[in-house]
Design a protein around this motif. Structure first.
Motif, PDB file in Angstrom:
ATOM      1  N   VAL A 209       0.830  -1.192   0.000  1.00  0.00           N
ATOM      2  CA  VAL A 209       0.000   0.000   0.000  1.00  0.00           C
ATOM      3  C   VAL A 209       0.871   1.252   0.000  1.00  0.00           C
ATOM      4  CG1 VAL A 209      -2.017  -1.044   1.105  1.00  0.00           C
ATOM      5  CG2 VAL A 209      -0.236  -0.013   2.518  1.00  0.00           C
ATOM      6  N   VAL A 210       0.344   2.281  -0.642  1.00  0.00           N
ATOM      7  CA  VAL A 210       0.939   3.613  -0.643  1.00  0.00           C
ATOM      8  C   VAL A 210      -0.041   4.534   0.071  1.00  0.00           C
ATOM      9  CG1 VAL A 210       1.604   5.576  -2.076  1.00  0.00           C
ATOM     10  CG2 VAL A 210       2.237   3.256  -2.771  1.00  0.00           C
ATOM     11  N   VAL A 211       0.458   5.316   1.015  1.00  0.00           N
ATOM     12  CA  VAL A 211      -0.384   6.229   1.778  1.00  0.00           C
ATOM     13  C   VAL A 211      -0.114   7.654   1.325  1.00  0.00           C
ATOM     14  CG1 VAL A 211      -1.119   6.992   4.071  1.00  0.00           C
ATOM     15  CG2 VAL A 211      -0.227   4.664   3.755  1.00  0.00           C
ATOM     16  N   LEU A 212      -1.185   8.359   0.966  1.00  0.00           N
ATOM     17  CA  LEU A 212      -1.083   9.772   0.610  1.00  0.00           C
ATOM     18  C   LEU A 212      -1.685  10.620   1.719  1.00  0.00           C
ATOM     19  CD1 LEU A 212      -2.154   9.900  -3.158  1.00  0.00           C
ATOM     20  CD2 LEU A 212       0.137   9.554  -2.207  1.00  0.00           C
ATOM     21  N   ASP A 213      -1.136  11.802   1.900  1.00  0.00           N
ATOM     22  CA  ASP A 213      -1.697  12.775   2.839  1.00  0.00           C
ATOM     23  C   ASP A 213      -1.415  14.163   2.296  1.00  0.00           C
ATOM     24  OD1 ASP A 213      -2.924  13.760   5.200  1.00  0.00           O
ATOM     25  OD2 ASP A 213      -0.949  14.089   6.103  1.00  0.00           O
ATOM     26  N   ALA A 214      -2.463  14.944   2.126  1.00  0.00           N
ATOM     27  CA  ALA A 214      -2.355  16.308   1.602  1.00  0.00           C
ATOM     28  C   ALA A 214      -1.584  16.350   0.286  1.00  0.00           C
ATOM     29  CB  ALA A 214      -1.680  17.216   2.631  1.00  0.00           C
ATOM     30  N   GLY A 215      -1.825  15.345  -0.562  1.00  0.00           N
ATOM     31  CA  GLY A 215      -1.228  15.324  -1.881  1.00  0.00           C
ATOM     32  C   GLY A 215       0.163  14.746  -1.960  1.00  0.00           C
ATOM     33  N   LYS A 216       0.770  14.434  -0.828  1.00  0.00           N
ATOM     34  CA  LYS A 216       2.132  13.906  -0.798  1.00  0.00           C
ATOM     35  C   LYS A 216       2.129  12.441  -0.377  1.00  0.00           C
ATOM     36  CE  LYS A 216       4.457  18.268   0.435  1.00  0.00           C
ATOM     37  NZ  LYS A 216       5.385  18.321  -0.723  1.00  0.00           N
ATOM     38  N   LYS A 217       3.141  11.700  -0.861  1.00  0.00           N
ATOM     39  CA  LYS A 217       3.288  10.326  -0.411  1.00  0.00           C
ATOM     40  C   LYS A 217       3.868  10.325   0.993  1.00  0.00           C
ATOM     41  CE  LYS A 217       6.341   7.363  -2.184  1.00  0.00           C
ATOM     42  NZ  LYS A 217       6.931   6.379  -3.128  1.00  0.00           N
ATOM     43  N   LEU A 218       3.145   9.697   1.908  1.00  0.00           N
ATOM     44  CA  LEU A 218       3.546   9.670   3.306  1.00  0.00           C
ATOM     45  C   LEU A 218       4.431   8.471   3.613  1.00  0.00           C
ATOM     46  CD1 LEU A 218       3.122  11.077   6.080  1.00  0.00           C
ATOM     47  CD2 LEU A 218       1.142   9.562   6.408  1.00  0.00           C
ATOM     48  N   VAL A 219       4.010   7.295   3.158  1.00  0.00           N
ATOM     49  CA  VAL A 219       4.741   6.067   3.448  1.00  0.00           C
ATOM     50  C   VAL A 219       4.234   4.989   2.507  1.00  0.00           C
ATOM     51  CG1 VAL A 219       3.089   5.289   5.195  1.00  0.00           C
ATOM     52  CG2 VAL A 219       5.468   4.521   5.334  1.00  0.00           C
ATOM     53  N   GLU A 220       5.002   3.937   2.295  1.00  0.00           N
ATOM     54  CA  GLU A 220       4.545   2.792   1.533  1.00  0.00           C
ATOM     55  C   GLU A 220       5.192   1.532   2.083  1.00  0.00           C
ATOM     56  OE1 GLU A 220       6.118   2.023  -2.527  1.00  0.00           O
ATOM     57  OE2 GLU A 220       7.130   3.959  -2.287  1.00  0.00           O
ATOM     58  N   GLY A 221       4.542   0.389   1.836  1.00  0.00           N
ATOM     59  CA  GLY A 221       5.070  -0.872   2.303  1.00  0.00           C
ATOM     60  C   GLY A 221       3.978  -1.911   2.450  1.00  0.00           C
ATOM     61  N   PRO A 222       4.287  -3.052   3.066  1.00  0.00           N
ATOM     62  CA  PRO A 222       3.258  -4.069   3.297  1.00  0.00           C
ATOM     63  C   PRO A 222       2.159  -3.506   4.189  1.00  0.00           C
ATOM     64  CG  PRO A 222       5.467  -4.940   3.698  1.00  0.00           C
ATOM     65  CD  PRO A 222       5.616  -3.468   3.553  1.00  0.00           C
ATOM     66  N   PRO A 223       0.896  -3.819   3.902  1.00  0.00           N
ATOM     67  CA  PRO A 223      -0.198  -3.211   4.676  1.00  0.00           C
ATOM     68  C   PRO A 223      -0.127  -3.495   6.165  1.00  0.00           C
ATOM     69  CG  PRO A 223      -1.000  -4.972   3.243  1.00  0.00           C
ATOM     70  CD  PRO A 223       0.393  -4.674   2.824  1.00  0.00           C
ATOM     71  N   SER A 224       0.309  -4.691   6.544  1.00  0.00           N
ATOM     72  CA  SER A 224       0.369  -5.021   7.965  1.00  0.00           C
ATOM     73  C   SER A 224       1.369  -4.151   8.712  1.00  0.00           C
ATOM     74  CB  SER A 224       0.736  -6.499   8.150  1.00  0.00           C
ATOM     75  OG  SER A 224       1.988  -6.781   7.545  1.00  0.00           O
ATOM     76  N   VAL A 225       2.368  -3.652   7.994  1.00  0.00           N
ATOM     77  CA  VAL A 225       3.370  -2.763   8.593  1.00  0.00           C
ATOM     78  C   VAL A 225       2.895  -1.319   8.536  1.00  0.00           C
ATOM     79  CG1 VAL A 225       5.726  -1.887   8.385  1.00  0.00           C
ATOM     80  CG2 VAL A 225       5.260  -4.326   8.017  1.00  0.00           C
ATOM     81  N   VAL A 226       2.356  -0.922   7.396  1.00  0.00           N
ATOM     82  CA  VAL A 226       1.949   0.471   7.183  1.00  0.00           C
ATOM     83  C   VAL A 226       0.887   0.905   8.185  1.00  0.00           C
ATOM     84  CG1 VAL A 226       0.722   1.988   5.582  1.00  0.00           C
ATOM     85  CG2 VAL A 226       2.631   0.596   4.762  1.00  0.00           C
ATOM     86  N   VAL A 227      -0.093   0.036   8.480  1.00  0.00           N
ATOM     87  CA  VAL A 227      -1.183   0.444   9.367  1.00  0.00           C
ATOM     88  C   VAL A 227      -0.717   0.625  10.813  1.00  0.00           C
ATOM     89  CG1 VAL A 227      -2.972  -0.566   7.940  1.00  0.00           C
ATOM     90  CG2 VAL A 227      -1.934  -1.945   9.765  1.00  0.00           C
ATOM     91  N   LYS A 228       0.485   0.167  11.121  1.00  0.00           N
ATOM     92  CA  LYS A 228       1.024   0.360  12.463  1.00  0.00           C
ATOM     93  C   LYS A 228       1.945   1.573  12.542  1.00  0.00           C
ATOM     94  CE  LYS A 228       0.948  -4.636  13.364  1.00  0.00           C
ATOM     95  NZ  LYS A 228       1.770  -5.854  13.581  1.00  0.00           N
ATOM     96  N   ASP A 229       2.187   2.201  11.412  1.00  0.00           N
ATOM     97  CA  ASP A 229       3.080   3.355  11.370  1.00  0.00           C
ATOM     98  C   ASP A 229       2.406   4.534  12.073  1.00  0.00           C
ATOM     99  OD1 ASP A 229       4.364   5.843  10.334  1.00  0.00           O
ATOM    100  OD2 ASP A 229       5.494   4.430   9.096  1.00  0.00           O
ATOM    101  N   PRO A 230       3.061   5.156  13.047  1.00  0.00           N
ATOM    102  CA  PRO A 230       2.445   6.276  13.773  1.00  0.00           C
ATOM    103  C   PRO A 230       2.005   7.419  12.869  1.00  0.00           C
ATOM    104  CG  PRO A 230       4.420   5.507  14.909  1.00  0.00           C
ATOM    105  CD  PRO A 230       4.380   4.795  13.588  1.00  0.00           C
ATOM    106  N   ARG A 231       2.731   7.633  11.767  1.00  0.00           N
ATOM    107  CA  ARG A 231       2.360   8.716  10.854  1.00  0.00           C
ATOM    108  C   ARG A 231       1.023   8.429  10.168  1.00  0.00           C
ATOM    109  NH1 ARG A 231       7.735   8.345   7.402  1.00  0.00           N
ATOM    110  NH2 ARG A 231       7.254   6.146   7.898  1.00  0.00           N
TER     111      ARG A 231
END
Length: 245
Positions: A209-231
């Motif tokens: 998964v790739v996470v966007l926030d306010a038009g910018k890429k915030l983080v990307e990676g396996p979903p199980s890891v990304v959803v635990k990212d504090p950001r």
């Protein structure tokens, strides 16, 4: 290394003073289901439209199998294997489901070998339209309408299918059927890029998964890891997702 089918390099989309996508770098790798998530207004759907030339980027480049295709016409991209279906995709309202699929199939790239799994009766069975083949497309309920939109896109024999919020408005049963369909498509060799807000669906189905926030890429990676990212929790989820047993 798996082939990068689609690459967005520094993709920026402006609407006047509003920057909807801001220098986003993104790759879609052959054989994966790539999810794009983020809060409302983060630029997810705009990014899909830029990558598929529905609304070409203001700045940055789009590359298909290594060739720059920035600004290509949508139909030209489709003939090369890149097709997008949106949640509000227009279908052929005055014809039956059978006729709509036949029209879509007739528009496929003539130079490409037909994948029989994505044609004829097998396509109908794959997307679950057997029961409504003779119904008018305009009379279909939402769940079947979404299936038809995906079926029309698949009739073009894509290598990469981009989907914009296909689960929006679906009930739990319809969402499970959508997940099963997309996993089957991946197994058949169709790469999928998907934007959706159903996080249970996205985490359970996507390879990355790739996470966007306010038009910018915030983080990307396996979903199980990304959803635990504090950001990601702060910008989008609000609270950590519960682990499924």
């Amino acid at each position: 290394m798996s082939e990068v089918l689609l690459r967005g390099a520094g993709v920026t989309v402006r609407f006047g003073a509003l920057v909807a996508c801001d220098a986003v770098d993104i790759d879609v790798v052959a054989g994966e289901i790539l999810g794009i998530i983020g809060p409302n207004g983060s630029g997810k759907s705009t990014l899909l439209r830029a990558l598929s030339s529905v609304h070409p980027p203001t700045r940055g480049g789009v590359f298909w199998r290594g060739e720059e295709v920035t600004g290509w016409k949508v139909d030209k991209l489709a003939r090369h294997g890149l097709v997008m279906a949106s949640q509000n995709q227009m279908v052929f309202g005055g014809v039956t489901v059978r006729e709509a699929l036949a029209i879509a199939h007739s528009c496929r790239p003539k130079s490409k070998r037909v994948d029989e799994a994505l044609a004829g009766e097998r396509l109908v069975a794959l997307v679950g339209l057997d029961a409504v083949l003779d119904a008018l497309a305009s009379d279909l309920p939402l769940g079947y309408l979404r299936r038809l939109g995906i079926g029309i896109a698949l009739a073009a024999q894509p290598d990469l299918l981009l989907l914009d919020e296909p689960a929006a408005g679906l009930n739990d049963f319809e969402t499970r059927e959508l997940k099963a369909l997309l996993l089957t498509l991946r197994d058949l060799g169709v790469t999928v890029g998907i934007v959706d807000h159903d996080m249970t669906l996205m985490v359970s189905m996507c390879d990355r998964v790739v996470v966007l926030d306010a038009g910018k890429k915030l983080v990307e990676g396996p979903p199980s890891v990304v959803v635990k990212d504090p950001r990601v929790i702060e910008a989008y989820l609000g609270t950590p997702m519960e682990e499924k047993p």
